[in-house]
Design an enzyme around this catalytic site. Structure first.
Site, mmCIF file in Angstrom:
data_model
loop_
_atom_site.group_PDB
_atom_site.id
_atom_site.type_symbol
_atom_site.label_atom_id
_atom_site.label_comp_id
_atom_site.label_asym_id
_atom_site.label_seq_id
_atom_site.Cartn_x
_atom_site.Cartn_y
_atom_site.Cartn_z
ATOM 1 C CG ASP A 67 127.295 33.191 10.293
ATOM 2 O OD1 ASP A 67 126.676 33.707 11.227
ATOM 3 O OD2 ASP A 67 127.105 32.482 9.399
ATOM 4 C CG ASN A 135 124.008 25.445 0.911
ATOM 5 O OD1 ASN A 135 124.002 25.602 2.174
ATOM 6 N ND2 ASN A 135 124.530 26.281 0.214
ATOM 7 C CG HIS A 137 125.344 27.142 4.896
ATOM 8 N ND1 HIS A 137 124.825 28.224 4.023
ATOM 9 C CD2 HIS A 137 124.704 27.547 5.790
ATOM 10 C CE1 HIS A 137 123.755 28.720 4.341
ATOM 11 N NE2 HIS A 137 123.696 28.507 5.784
ATOM 12 C CD GLU A 142 127.044 29.476 1.121
ATOM 13 O OE1 GLU A 142 126.339 28.520 1.340
ATOM 14 O OE2 GLU A 142 126.343 30.316 1.044
HETATM 15 C C1 GLP Z 1 122.136 30.856 7.869
HETATM 16 C C2 GLP Z 1 123.434 30.998 8.746
HETATM 17 C C3 GLP Z 1 123.639 29.420 9.483
HETATM 18 C C4 GLP Z 1 122.258 29.021 9.834
HETATM 19 C C5 GLP Z 1 121.601 28.461 8.364
HETATM 20 C C6 GLP Z 1 120.261 28.013 8.467
HETATM 21 O O1 GLP Z 1 122.251 31.634 6.684
HETATM 22 N N1 GLP Z 1 124.539 31.657 8.425
HETATM 23 O O2 GLP Z 1 124.417 29.771 10.502
HETATM 24 O O3 GLP Z 1 122.498 27.659 10.393
HETATM 25 O O4 GLP Z 1 121.816 29.536 7.587
HETATM 26 O O5 GLP Z 1 119.306 29.061 9.076
HETATM 27 P P1 GLP Z 1 117.828 28.694 9.288
HETATM 28 O O6 GLP Z 1 117.979 28.302 10.951
HETATM 29 O O7 GLP Z 1 117.375 29.972 9.520
HETATM 30 O O8 GLP Z 1 117.238 27.646 8.623
#
Ligand code: GLP
Length: 240
Positions: A67, A135, A137, A142
């Site tokens: 992404d 959440n 995702h 989402e």
């Molecule tokens: C982000 C990304 C995800 C990631 C998630 C958790 O916003 N788009 O790909 O896995 O949220 O992030 P983190 O590892 O910083 O907790």
């Protein structure tokens, strides 16, 4: 789902890197699906170390990132483009032409999701790395996203924007939109490694593993994938 519970974040990264190092030794031209966020940083560090020790090379590796934010430029320090070069690509022998990160050029944004999806379909991802949002995702899929979605433009959840505020000066600076691979793209991967660390992820991990498979909990779809390895520390795995 294979579940590996570890004692610490470092061990999560160690286990994940062992799987990836083995993959790259067996198949130097692997196609990798890569994730951003705080969680995979230690994994990328381990991969850089393996590269420096001549254990693996990235010369033949093709990568697709999950992404990218929309509304900040690729040159912005918080873009996932910058993240990937800073945390991995600039430190290993990846070829620029093998690197794929969704293009967030706002002037052509209508075409970008379709173009990325078409490109992605030329390959089958051998290993997809995933983190998980608090959440539930995966990528930026989402809650409520149809499981059948392929690469698309998403309006980010308020929870996601709050979670990611720590990377920006204030909530207004956090992008409201992103371009993300869809669940369908993720499910096409041969193997998926999902990494999670910290108590903020414990509920999402519980629902992903034991909950109902529902679009309200995007990660729950992984129960239907034949080859998923979930690697958690004690806190993220405290409810499973
Ligand atoms: C982000 C990304 C995800 C990631 C998630 C958790 O916003 N788009 O790909 O896995 O949220 O992030 P983190 O590892 O910083 O907790």
């Amino acid at each position: 789902m294979q579940i590996i519970k570890t004692k610490s974040y470092i061990e999560i990264c160690q286990k994940a890197s062992e799987i990836l190092v083995e993959q790259l030794k067996q198949k130097p031209k692997s196609v990798l699906g890569l994730a951003t966020g705080s969680t995979p940083i230690g994994l990328y560090q381990k991969l850089i170390e393996a590269y420096q020790q001549n254990d693996i090379s990235f010369k033949g590796v093709i990568s697709y990132n999950l992404d990218e934010y929309i509304g900040i430029d690729r040159n912005h320090p918080q873009s996932y483009y910058q993240y990937m070069y800073k945390n991995l690509f600039s430190k290993v022998d990846m070829k620029d032409e093998h690197i794929h990160i969704p293009n967030n050029d706002i002037s052509k944004i209508d075409q970008q999701a379709g173009a990325y999806n078409k490109d992605l379909k030329k390959h089958t991802i051998d290993i997809q790395i995933l983190g998980i949002g608090s959440n539930g995702h995966i990528g930026f899929n989402e809650p409520g996203t149809p499981f059948g979605n392929e690469t698309f433009i998403v309006e980010l959840d308020e929870q996601t924007r709050k979670d990611n505020m720590r990377f920006f000066n204030n909530i207004d600076e956090v992008p409201k939109y992103a371009i993300t691979m869809g669940i369908k793209n993720i499910m096409r991967s041969k193997q998926i490694i999902l990494m999670a660390s910290g108590k903020e992820k414990a509920n999402a991990i519980y629902k992903m593993v034991h909950g109902e498979v529902t679009e309200e909990m995007p990660a729950s779809i992984l129960q239907l994938h034949p080859n998923v390895v979930v690697i958690v520390d004690q806190q993220a795995g405290s409810k499973i």
